[in-house]
Every structure is written in C-alpha cells, then in structure tokens.
Design an enzyme around this catalytic site. Structure first.
Site, PDB file in Angstrom:
ATOM      1  N   ASP A  46     -24.899 -19.796 -19.960  1.00 50.02           N
ATOM      2  CA  ASP A  46     -26.154 -20.540 -20.117  1.00 50.02           C
ATOM      3  C   ASP A  46     -26.468 -20.767 -21.591  1.00 50.02           C
ATOM      4  OD1 ASP A  46     -26.507 -20.519 -17.381  1.00 50.02           O
ATOM      5  OD2 ASP A  46     -27.596 -18.645 -17.405  1.00 50.02           O
ATOM      6  N   TYR A  91       0.864  -1.187   0.000  1.00 52.58           N
ATOM      7  CA  TYR A  91       0.000   0.000   0.000  1.00 52.58           C
ATOM      8  C   TYR A  91       0.897   1.232   0.000  1.00 52.58           C
ATOM      9  CZ  TYR A  91      -4.282   2.632   0.727  1.00 52.58           C
ATOM     10  OH  TYR A  91      -5.332   3.482   0.568  1.00 52.58           O
ATOM     11  N   GLU A  99     -24.572 -14.895 -16.265  1.00 54.47           N
ATOM     12  CA  GLU A  99     -25.140 -16.128 -15.712  1.00 54.47           C
ATOM     13  C   GLU A  99     -26.589 -15.903 -15.285  1.00 54.47           C
ATOM     14  OE1 GLU A  99     -24.122 -20.189 -14.697  1.00 54.47           O
ATOM     15  OE2 GLU A  99     -22.914 -18.619 -15.601  1.00 54.47           O
ATOM     16  N   ASP A 100     -27.439 -16.872 -15.610  1.00 50.19           N
ATOM     17  CA  ASP A 100     -28.807 -16.947 -15.068  1.00 50.19           C
ATOM     18  C   ASP A 100     -29.593 -15.658 -15.282  1.00 50.19           C
ATOM     19  OD1 ASP A 100     -28.093 -19.454 -14.337  1.00 50.19           O
ATOM     20  OD2 ASP A 100     -28.020 -19.096 -12.190  1.00 50.19           O
ATOM     21  N   GLY A 148     -35.394 -21.831 -25.434  1.00 54.99           N
ATOM     22  CA  GLY A 148     -34.786 -20.836 -24.562  1.00 54.99           C
ATOM     23  C   GLY A 148     -33.396 -20.464 -25.039  1.00 54.99           C
ATOM     24  N   LYS A 185     -20.252 -20.906  -9.002  1.00 53.64           N
ATOM     25  CA  LYS A 185     -19.634 -20.821 -10.334  1.00 53.64           C
ATOM     26  C   LYS A 185     -18.179 -20.365 -10.197  1.00 53.64           C
ATOM     27  CE  LYS A 185     -20.208 -21.201 -14.825  1.00 53.64           C
ATOM     28  NZ  LYS A 185     -21.312 -20.655 -15.596  1.00 53.64           N
TER      29      LYS A 185
END
Length: 756
Positions: free
Chosen positions: A164, A41, A138-139, A198, A96
């Site tokens: 998907d 840092y 996703e989804d 789909g 995931k």
C-alpha cells in the site's frame, strides 16, 4: 467505455461456488503410488529434513520456501472499506495471492492476524520467517503500518514490503519520470502539490524526492488543508513534510504548481484549480474509483494537460500490479534479505524505460489500437504488457545483487529471462489480453437462445464488462421472468421475438431475402417465411444484414441445427470451401489450438490443407501468435503407411511447398511433437525440433474431438470454442451444455472476430 460493473450477487456467487474462496494448495510432485507417499512423507521426508538441519540454506533446495510469500493483514484499512477486521479482509488477501500467481508465478499463503497491537503483530510475523521467502504487508492502518514495516525490515532476514505504501509510489514515480519528459520539464524544477497524507502518499513523496524533486518545492495537504509547520499536534510523518509557505488551502497551493498528486478523495480538484496550474501541468488523480477530478472534465478544461488516474478505462493507469509481483519475483530469485531503496528505484526506472520502448503487437491488439507510442496518452506501461516480467524482474534482481542484499548470484541473464517466461507458460496471459482487446471496441452479439439462464447470465457479464452489446432472441415475457428470477439487470437490452406480430415486418423482409438467396436451392417463399420465425435463422440474417455483428448459439441444440442456418444465409468466406473449427486449449504449456474439432469427419488432403491454412491465419491474426503446426497421426514420418497416414503426409507436402513461410511438419505422433529430445535424437530434420507446436491438426474429427474433451476433462485445460473458421461473417457455436464462463469466453472471441 466504463469501468467494470460488479453486482453483489455475482461477486458472492463467484466466491462461494463449488469450493468456497479463491485459492487452494496443489501438489507439485507425484502422489499416486505408495512409493510416492513414502517419498513425500514418512520415511523419505526424513532425508531432506536432516539435510536442512545440517544446513538451513537447503530449505530453499528441498521446500517451497523460495517461491512462497505471505500476504499479511490485520484488516484495519481494507481497500476503501476501512477497519472491517481480519476475517472480512480475507477475500482481499486471497485476491492479492491470485495476482502474485498469475503475473509472477509466486505462491501465496494469506494470513489474517487478529490483533492491532504493533508488538503482537511484529512478533507473530517474525516467528513465521522459517516458512516464507517474503512478506507482503497489506491493508494496515497508518501510522501503524510505518512502524510495523520498519521493525520487520530491521528484524527479519527476508524481503518485506508494505505494498500500500510502496506499490503506488513505484508506479507513480515511473509515471512522473516519463511525464516530465513528455512536457519537457526537469524534476528539480517542478513545484509539487500532494492531496493526501496517508501511507501511500508519504511513500510517493519519498520516492519522487529520491528521483530528484526538491523537498522545498513540495506542499502537502490533508483534510484540514495545507500541512504547515505552525499547525498543532502534527504526527512525525506529517511533520517531515510540513511547509512554511504562505498558503493554507489546496486551492491556494495549486496556483502555479507543475505536478498535482492526488491520493485522497473524489472531486477535491475543480476546473478553476486546474486552470491556475502552470503551463503543461501534470495531474495524477489516483483516488479510486472516482479521481480527484474527472478525467474527461480535466481534459476538456486544459488541452496542455498530461494526466494519469488509478482507473483502467483512461490512459496511463497507475496500477500496483505493474510492480509488486515482479519486485518480489526478482527478490526471491536472488534470495534477497530485504527489498531496499535501490531495488525499488530499479523497478521505477525499469517501468519508466519500458514505456519508452516500442510496444509489441500483442499489447497493441489487446487495447485495439493501431499503434501505441510514448507520449501524452501513453507514458505508463499497460498492465497486460508481458514484458513487465522480463524487464522489471531482472532489474530488481540486479539491484539486489549490486546493493549487497542478494544471497544468490545470477550470471546468465538471457537464461534467467528464458526461465521467467517458461515459469509463466507461453500464453502471455492470453485470455486476459483477449478480454482487454474485446473491451476496446464492443460489438453487437445476437443470442439465439436467450431463454436459457446461462445465456442471460453471460450476457449480463458481457454487458457489465463492456465486451459486447447483447441482443436477445426469444419471448420477452419469458426472458424478463428469468432475468427477475436470477436477479439480473438487463434493462435497455434489445429483446426480439421472431414469432411476434411486432417483429412481423422484419420477419417478412428477412424471408424475402432468404428466398432470393436459396430459391434455386430447394426453397420456396413459404418455407423461407417459416424459417425466419426460427431464432437461429433470424439471428443469422441479422448478422448478414449488418444489424448485429456476430451470432452465438448452440447451448441447447445440436450442432447441425445451429450451423445450417448460418451456412445457408451468411455462407463461407470463399465460395466452394468448407468451414472448419478449432478449439483454443489453455494449458500449462501455454495456448494450443486444436483443429478440426467439430465439422469435417474425414478430411481429404485438400480439406486438411484448407483446415491448416484457416487455423494458421486465425491464430496469427486473431491471437497474435506465430503458428507452429504439427500434423498429427499415429505414424512418425513413414513408420506406417495406410490411407489415413498418406493423407496427412500428402497435405504436409503441399503446405511445405505452397506455404514455405509456415512452420509445419508431420506426419507425427502427438507426444513426439512435444518431445524435443526425441526429435533431436530421431528426427533432427523436423521443423518442430527448435520449438513446441502451438497448433495441432488432427487426421479426422473423432481424434480431434476426443482429444480436446479428454484434455478439458482430465488434463484441466480450459477449452474455448468451437471457433468457426471460414465463415463470411462471425458465427460461433457453443458446446451443448456450455457453462456461463464458457459462453463469456465465446462472446470475447466473437467480439474480437467481429472487430477484425
């Protein structure tokens, strides 16, 4: 074998125990001293900041961006759960992330967006481009997902993929390439029926058409029937695949078709429909958990059928994990600006080609087969095939380079493949492979301490995962009470109380057998009868008599009390030889086996030789790992010369002379054994100079025991053991106070041991 059964209580406990959730951020640099913090840092961090300000590409050099993917969802179409919202989708997105990490070494931040507005979603994701090397959508519900992905791909300069849509398409495309070869058909000639319209189905259609299926040979059905051009209010995506064919129902469409692709719902296909298909039909029934037609029913209906499902308990699983981790790995490694069609097709062909190559022993053994060969029952690679990383990833990276979207060029592909293996460690996902292997042929495991909740929880998991059939020793009343208190479900599991009247005839029979075995070793019949009322003796006798396949005990007792009955009843594999033990340590460097960790306090030369041979044989046969053995000491090749050092040195001399096929060397210090440069500089003659050891043989019990416990406690290595070596039949002793996970791991090892 059934698909893994998951109970609500177990799932909730798994997600809530210790630290809630499944992922955490771990530093990759030292951060222990004041100087470390000053470098990490202020003020040291200013220097990489200024370098990046001068050249944005340096963000890949000085930060984690190049290995960081965002898994992003709005929670509008989660698994089979539907629109449950962003918060409820978070466990899936974390999961995931785990798959990305364990299969391809990719780090993930999961991001759940509280909006179903396409513009808001797209703008939010675009604003995060400086943070991430790639975006995994996703989804997200259809048709929003199509528009969101299209816009992000156009407007972002990093890889974007909606898994998907494309994940299932890539794997099913690879499967179809191989399935038509199995049945001797050509893609351009086959008639295709798709059930479902789909996101995944549409993407599958696009990819199989790119592979060679003719669009005019495709009929798509949704919940209303065949999607025809004369239907009202067709969406843009459905309209693209509408037909003028004179069919209206799925049943009519399937007559004479060659390939059925199901991405819809369970049991929409009947045996009658299957029988109406063309000769040598191909069926991909991918609805989960229950396919469009049950696999066993389908195979009974037609013996010329070639079939794939989305399930792990049937051949040819279409599983997205075969694709997305390796596609993103390849894209990240060449710093691709997108995931384009060329890269997806490269993945398809790489996955298909992999299934046609000889399957390595580690995969064959994981699935408990004698051989796995390309054909009707195997045309899609297994998820635990370690070659996926080094096959699919380079193919995707090459396609990115050839199609002009790569910003980094790979020139040495052999070195690149080596780096992929090194990134993932050398264990080839060993524990997952072992679990899969155990599931192929579950064995009867008898537990001598079934009145302990940890044993019962582990037995429940073993039963649910189909890795073993538990046999529980103890008072059934007490066992059932614990089962009820912990909300377990062990109905039908055999429970035996060696002290009960019901078991008395068996106990008497066992006592007579024990007396015959030990009558010249200080036993009388009365003492044998007393022993047989003890659970460790009873359990060992069950294994000896073939009424159980393996014994597990030791979680609440000391080691001697547990192993003595097994030695008296079952005995050693070779008369006159001692048993020894090893631990499997799962480390960041891969699996390393420690021996002897629990049995022989101060081994002689002969005992060290026996320990080494037993360990090497177990590692090679049981774990499919070629042994590389370091015989440890505080001395390096003669730098010291006391009795203990000479014992190790003499054992090495015997092994190198009598077992020339073994890679074994020593005496050597533990740190030097793993230091290639030190070996090259100082001991170039050492057999370990060309590769790190995976077996460590310790000079005495204290050193071995202390080492594995320090590794387990301070080194964050997962310890599996102790694994007994040299017993005539499988007996495995738990560490005192083992966790449920450790017991389950030992059940897995015991099952594999019994299989052998």
């Amino acid at each position: 074998m059934s698909i893994t059964k998951i109970r609500k209580e177990d799932a909730l406990e798994y997600h809530n125990k210790e630290i809630p959730g499944k992922i955490e951020v771990v530093p990759t640099k030292d951060s222990n001293s004041q100087r470390d913090l000053a470098l990490a840092y202020s003020p040291g961090v200013a220097f990489p900041c200024l370098e990046i300000a001068n050249n944005k590409e340096d963000v890949y050099k000085y930060t984690a961006k190049g290995n960081l993917v965002a898994v992003i969802s709005d929670g509008s179409a989660v698994l089979g759960l539907g629109n449950i919202g962003p918060e409820a989708s978070k466990p899936v997105m974390e999961g995931k992330g785990i798959l990305f990490k364990i299969f391809a070494g990719i780090d993930v931040f999961d991001i759940e967006l509280n909006t179903e507005n396409i513009d808001a979603f797209v703008n939010t994701v675009k604003a995060m481009e400086p943070t991430f090397g790639g975006i995994n959508l996703e989804d997200i519900k259809a048709p929003d997902c199509f528009e969101i992905e299209r816009r992000l791909k156009e407007e972002m300069n990093i890889p974007v993929m909606h898994d998907d849509q494309h994940g299932t398409a890539i794997i099913s495309g690879a499967g179809l390439l191989n399935a038509v070869e199995v049945v001797g058909k050509k893609l351009k000639d086959i008639k295709v029926v798709v059930s479902g319209a789909g996101a995944s189905a549409i993407s599958c259609l696009k990819i199989i058409i790119e592979l060679g299926v003719r669009k005019e040979n495709v009929i798509v059905c949704d919940s209303k029937g065949v999607i025809r051009n004369d239907r009202d209010n067709l969406s843009g995506v459905k309209k693209e695949f509408a037909t003028d064919a004179d069919v209206n129902t799925l049943e009519e469409a399937m007559e004479g078709c060659d390939f059925f692709l199901g991405l819809s719902m369970a049991n929409v296909v009947t045996p009658k429909m299957l029988l109406s298909m063309a000769k040598d039909p191909i069926v991909f029934a991918l609805a989960n958990p229950d396919p469009e037609i049950d696999y066993n029913l389908a195979m009974e209906t037609r013996d010329d059928l070639v079939m794939a499902t989305g399930r792990s308990d049937f051949p040819n699983q279409v599983n997205n994990v075969l694709g997305f981790p390796f596609i993103f790995r390849g894209a990240l490694d060449v710093r691709a600006t997108s995931i384009n069609e060329e890269m997806k097709l490269a993945a398809v062909k790489a996955i298909a080609d992999l299934a046609r190559t000889p399957v390595p022993d580690i995969v064959v053994k994981a699935y408990n087969e004698t051989a796995i060969t390309f054909g009707k029952d195997y045309f899609i690679p297994k998820p635990f095939d370690p070659r996926l990383l080094t096959t699919v990833t380079p193919a995707v990276a090459k396609a990115a380079m050839d199609s002009g979207v790569a910003q980094v060029k790979i020139t040495d592909w052999d070195a690149y493949e080596t780096s992929l293996i090194k990134r993932m460690g050398n264990d080839d996902n060993l524990l997952r492979v072992l679990t899969q292997r155990a599931k192929q042929n579950p064995k009867r495991i008898v537990f001598a301490e079934a009145e302990d909740p940890r044993i019962l929880k582990a037995a429940q998991i073993a039963l649910d995962e189909d890795i073993a059939t538990p046999i529980l020793l103890g008072d059934p009343t007490k066992i059932k009470k614990i089962i009820q208190e912990h909300h377990l479900s062990l109905d039908g599991v055999k429970m035996i109380d060696p002290r009960s009247e019901e078991t008395a005839p068996t106990t008497k029979k066992y006592a007579e057998i024990l007396f015959k075995k030990r009558q010249r070793r200080g036993y009388n019949l009365y003492e044998a009868q007393i022993r047989m009322r003890m659970k460790n003796y009873f359990g060992a006798m069950m294994v000896d008599q073939g009424e159980a396949d393996a014994l597990i005990s030791g979680i609440t007792r000391n080691y001697a009390d547990t192993i003595k009955p097994a030695l008296e009843i079952i005995g050693t594999y070779q008369t006159g030889k001692k048993v020894s033990s090893m631990y499997l340590m799962l480390t960041k460097k891969g699996p390393v086996f420690f021996a002897d960790t629990t049995i022989i306090p101060k081994p002689t030369v002969e005992e060290l030789v026996d320990i080494t041979r037993l360990t090497a044989e177990s590692v090679k046969k049981g774990f499919n790992i070629e042994p590389r053995i370091a015989m440890l000491s505080y001395s390096n090749f003669g730098t010291s010369d006391d009795d203990e050092v000479r014992t190790v040195r003499k054992a090495v001399e015997i092994l190198r002379k009598e077992d020339p096929e073994l890679v074994v060397d020593g005496e050597i210090q533990a740190n030097i054994a793993f230091n290639k440069q030190a070996l090259q500089d100082n001991y170039p003659f050492c057999d370990l100079v060309n590769g790190e050891p995976n077996i460590l043989i310790f000079p005495n019990l204290s050193a071995a025991n202390i080492s594995y416990k320090l590794m387990q406690t301070l080194g964050n290595a997962e310890a599996i053991g102790p694994i007994l070596l040299g017993m005539k039949k499988p007996v495995h002793i738990l560490q005192l106070g083992s966790s449920v996970r450790e017991v389950v791991n030992m059940i897995t090892i015991a099952t594999i041991d019994a299989q052998g």
